[in-house]
Design a protein around this motif. Structure first.
Motif, PDB file in Angstrom:
ATOM      1  N   ILE A  83       5.748   5.125   6.816  1.00  0.00           N
ATOM      2  CA  ILE A  83       6.891   4.971   6.088  1.00  0.00           C
ATOM      3  C   ILE A  83       7.509   4.876   4.818  1.00  0.00           C
ATOM      4  N   THR A  84       6.155   3.487   4.385  1.00  0.00           N
ATOM      5  CA  THR A  84       6.834   3.024   3.193  1.00  0.00           C
ATOM      6  C   THR A  84       6.808   4.356   2.425  1.00  0.00           C
ATOM      7  N   ARG A  85       5.574   5.083   1.951  1.00  0.00           N
ATOM      8  CA  ARG A  85       5.230   5.806   0.925  1.00  0.00           C
ATOM      9  C   ARG A  85       6.635   7.212   1.426  1.00  0.00           C
ATOM     10  N   SER A  86       6.726   7.542   3.015  1.00  0.00           N
ATOM     11  CA  SER A  86       7.558   8.649   2.581  1.00  0.00           C
ATOM     12  C   SER A  86       9.125   8.096   2.362  1.00  0.00           C
ATOM     13  N   ASN A  87       9.471   6.830   2.119  1.00  0.00           N
ATOM     14  CA  ASN A  87      10.474   6.793   1.952  1.00  0.00           C
ATOM     15  C   ASN A  87      10.323   6.341   0.624  1.00  0.00           C
ATOM     16  N   MET A  88       9.593   5.784  -0.453  1.00  0.00           N
ATOM     17  CA  MET A  88       9.859   6.116  -1.529  1.00  0.00           C
ATOM     18  C   MET A  88       9.753   7.252  -2.192  1.00  0.00           C
ATOM     19  N   LEU A  89       9.067   8.376  -1.526  1.00  0.00           N
ATOM     20  CA  LEU A  89       9.311   9.469  -2.052  1.00  0.00           C
ATOM     21  C   LEU A  89      10.544  10.254  -2.246  1.00  0.00           C
TER      22      LEU A  89
ATOM     23  N   ILE B  67       0.664  -1.134  -0.034  1.00  0.00           N
ATOM     24  CA  ILE B  67       0.215  -0.219   0.291  1.00  0.00           C
ATOM     25  C   ILE B  67       1.325   1.712   0.294  1.00  0.00           C
ATOM     26  N   GLY B  68       1.913   1.450   0.944  1.00  0.00           N
ATOM     27  CA  GLY B  68       3.266   1.819   1.064  1.00  0.00           C
ATOM     28  C   GLY B  68       3.204   2.702   0.136  1.00  0.00           C
ATOM     29  N   ILE B  69       3.686   1.345  -0.907  1.00  0.00           N
ATOM     30  CA  ILE B  69       4.753   1.107  -2.641  1.00  0.00           C
ATOM     31  C   ILE B  69       3.449   2.606  -3.647  1.00  0.00           C
ATOM     32  N   VAL B  70       2.725   1.634  -3.752  1.00  0.00           N
ATOM     33  CA  VAL B  70       1.519   2.116  -4.672  1.00  0.00           C
ATOM     34  C   VAL B  70       0.721   3.672  -4.339  1.00  0.00           C
ATOM     35  N   SER B  71       0.578   4.369  -2.566  1.00  0.00           N
ATOM     36  CA  SER B  71       0.436   5.455  -2.123  1.00  0.00           C
ATOM     37  C   SER B  71       1.351   6.327  -3.367  1.00  0.00           C
ATOM     38  N   ALA B  72       2.784   5.737  -3.162  1.00  0.00           N
ATOM     39  CA  ALA B  72       3.867   6.738  -3.477  1.00  0.00           C
ATOM     40  C   ALA B  72       4.274   7.009  -4.667  1.00  0.00           C
ATOM     41  N   VAL B  73       4.261   6.096  -5.764  1.00  0.00           N
ATOM     42  CA  VAL B  73       3.733   6.086  -7.124  1.00  0.00           C
ATOM     43  C   VAL B  73       3.115   6.353  -7.888  1.00  0.00           C
ATOM     44  N   LYS B  74       1.662   6.436  -6.907  1.00  0.00           N
ATOM     45  CA  LYS B  74       0.691   7.287  -7.630  1.00  0.00           C
ATOM     46  C   LYS B  74       0.172   8.120  -6.638  1.00  0.00           C
TER      47      LYS B  74
END
Lengths: 321, 309
Positions: free
Chosen positions: B191-197, B116-123
């Motif tokens: 955390i996943t989202r913000s780090n991916m970004l 979910i974090g990855i998808v959030s970051a990508v989109k």
């Protein structure tokens, strides 16, 4: 007439920011002949990096966009290519060397893997074993021991990292190499080595090169032709001879040369160009350089000058008509 | 690397000594008499005194601590004051349930949170991103026990889909894992989202794109691996909070885990049981931290070289 590897016609690029629209490139025209090196010179913010990023189509997503103009790579229009088609060109037909080698390499992948990745992406038909051998050859060409390919970026010095970045860029023997201030982050002795190596490899692979720099010394050493940029436009271009020796110059070019300290003259102070680069959100009317120009005419304030041609030498200034 | 692991395991000994000493001191210095707790209010003073003498409670507490620790190192954790059974057996019959609950919760978190974090970051800024960010905000704000009760109310009572209490089958673990993992899941997504970004902005991601790498390759090969370090740290930290959160969840769902046992033991001043439970907690958290550090080294070569090869 020689064949052109790159032709940029009337290119406009803008960035959409919270403060307004940044006009980074405004009607840029550039040409590069096969096998030649073009030096793109200008102050920080003149639009040099934006220009090469537009060629790569790597402008920041959602923020940067090409609004007008065409880019021809080896005669093919790449302006409207889709992302997947662009991916086939990047790293293959056209590749790029970035400014800061310290941050340009992925810290968690071994340098061998990072070089091999380019080959895996574009020359997968070689097979794993051949790609591996190819990585060794390329490392050898940039002057690194092939045994070190299993090591990671943090185990290399800045100069070595830039060699790795160059190795990656040249792995597929691109037709065009875009080098964005490849030596700015390196110290002077390493700078000379890296430039010499780039020149040699460029000849080996018969690659054309566009070299971004603000170091006029580097340009004199490595380039065949020079384009001087100001506020997103090329204001003067020509062969090395045109720019360094001819009598006519754009006042900005004269300013640039005057800001280089001269060892043979006894002057107490450097003579910089007065004033600052104009705000790219709010560019002045007429010639963008007029507020800083020592020879500003009335017409400069409201009318953008046309290009005046003297053979290979082109100047965009009202003084020359 | 092996040397590093051995060093880290040895470093756990002083930690264990320190924690055991603190807990033993607290248990000894707080008011309350274990002999009274065992014999009850009606016991004669003589009987109480006899039992105290028998249990060694009249000796100095430093001496008792030393005796306890020597026995513990031999594997003898004493007899529980309240149940009169060997502590070791008691703890070991309950720990697997708590560990199972925590591990399943971690798996629930990771399997849902990272994607979910990855998808959030990508989109970024898309509808799906907004939904998951609002969802994450909700999950962090909801108290665990309330979520547990609501799940029981809806899924067990109303729709009769899942069993409300017990540990008889895998179905019993579904609601406790959701309850336990919910808050940490939300943290992991963020955390996943913000780090991916953060990583996507790095120069080497631009280099990867300049090589001609496609979107998927850039996300998984170049971005995710670099973003993993803080994600792994978060998962490790969550494990600690999960173990303590398990205490509440176990009582809500009537699971015979270590959480309920510790609470009862503290009430009964059952020093041997409290000590053994806390020591196991410490060892497990120490091992989790070690595993996190080993995963660091696997992910990041810079960490690996700092461990000495």
């Amino acid at each position: 007439m020689k064949k052109k590897i790159l032709e940029i016609k009337d290119l406009y690029v803008e960035y959409i920011t919270e403060d307004g629209i940044v006009h980074a490139v405004n009607g840029l025209n550039l040409e590069l002949e096969k096998g030649q090196t073009l030096g793109l010179v200008g102050e920080t913010g003149a639009g040099k990096t934006t220009t090469v990023l537009s060629i790569m189509k790597l402008l920041p997503e959602q923020i940067g966009r090409i609004t007008k103009g065409t880019i021809l790579l080896d005669g093919n229009n790449i302006t409207d290519l889709r992302e997947t088609e662009m991916q086939k060109l990047r790293g293959n037909a056209v590749s790029m060397i970035f400014q800061d080698p310290m941050t340009s390499l992925n810290p968690v992948l071994s340098v061998g893997d990072q070089i091999a990745e380019v080959l895996e992406l574009h020359q997968a038909e070689l097979g794993k074993k051949r790609i591996d051998e190819r990585v060794d050859e390329i490392l050898d060409m940039v002057g690194l021991q092939k045994e070190r390919k299993v090591e990671y970026p943090h185990q290399f010095s800045g100069g070595m990292k830039q060699r790795i970045v160059i190795a990656m860029a040249l792995a597929c023997e691109p037709k065009l190499l875009l080098a964005d201030e490849p030596t700015t982050a390196l110290d002077v002795t390493i700078q000379a080595q890296v430039l010499e190596m780039m020149n040699r490899l460029k000849d080996t692979f018969s690659t054309s090169m566009m070299l971004i720099t603000h170091d006029l010394g580097v340009v004199a050493q490595t380039c065949d032709s020079v384009a001087i940029m100001y506020a997103g436009r090329v204001i003067e271009q020509g062969t090395l001879k045109d720019i360094y020796t001819a009598g006519r110059h754009h006042p900005y070019t004269i300013g640039l040369f005057n800001s280089i300290p001269d060892l043979t003259k006894d002057t107490k102070r450097l003579s910089p160009i007065k004033g600052l680069m104009p705000d790219p959100i709010n560019l002045p009317n007429g010639c963008a350089f007029h507020p800083r120009c020592p020879e500003c005419l009335d017409v400069c304030r409201y009318e953008m000058p046309e290009e005046s041609c003297y053979g290979t030498h082109k100047i965009r200034c009202h003084l020359y008509k | 690397m092996t040397r590093y692991i051995i060093k880290r395991i040895l470093a756990m000994i002083p930690v264990l000594l320190g924690i055991s000493f603190v807990i033993f001191t607290i248990m000894s210095l707080t008011p309350g008499d274990p002999a009274l707790a065992i014999l009850g209010k009606d016991a004669t003073p003589e009987a109480l005194e006899l039992l105290r003498e028998d249990m060694g409670l009249n000796e100095h507490f430093l001496l008792r601590y030393a005796k306890y620790m020597t026995n513990a190192f031999r594997g003898d954790f004493g007899i529980s004051y309240s149940t009169r059974t060997p502590v070791f057996d008691e703890v070991f019959s309950r720990y697997p349930n708590t560990l199972k609950l925590s591990f399943f919760s971690i798996i629930f978190m990771v399997v849902l949170g990272i994607p979910i974090g990855i998808v959030s970051a990508v989109k970024k800024y898309s509808l799906i991103d907004s939904i998951s960010m609002i969802g994450a905000l909700l999950l962090t704000s909801i108290p665990g026990f309330w979520l547990g009760l609501m799940l029981i109310l809806q899924l067990s009572l109303k729709y009769r889909l899942l069993p409300a209490i017990g540990i008889d089958s895998w179905k019993n673990y579904i609601m406790p894992c959701i309850t336990l993992g919910a808050a940490d899941l939300a943290i992991l997504v963020r955390i996943t989202r913000s780090n991916m970004l953060e990583i996507v902005r790095q120069d080497y991601i631009r280099t990867a794109r300049a090589k001609g790498a496609g979107k998927m390759r850039v996300i998984f090969k170049h971005t995710l691996r670099n973003a993993m370090l803080p994600i792994v740290t978060t998962i490790g930290l969550c494990f600690g909070s999960l173990l303590s959160g398990a205490i509440i969840v176990e009582s809500v769902f009537g699971m015979p885990g270590v959480g309920t046992m510790i609470i009862n033991a503290i009430r009964a001043k059952d020093t041997p049981l409290v000590m053994a439970s806390v020591l196991f907690f410490t060892i497990i958290i120490g091992l989790i931290n070690l595993i996190v550090d080993i995963i660091y080294a696997i992910i990041d070569p810079r960490v690996r070289s700092s461990y000495g090869g």
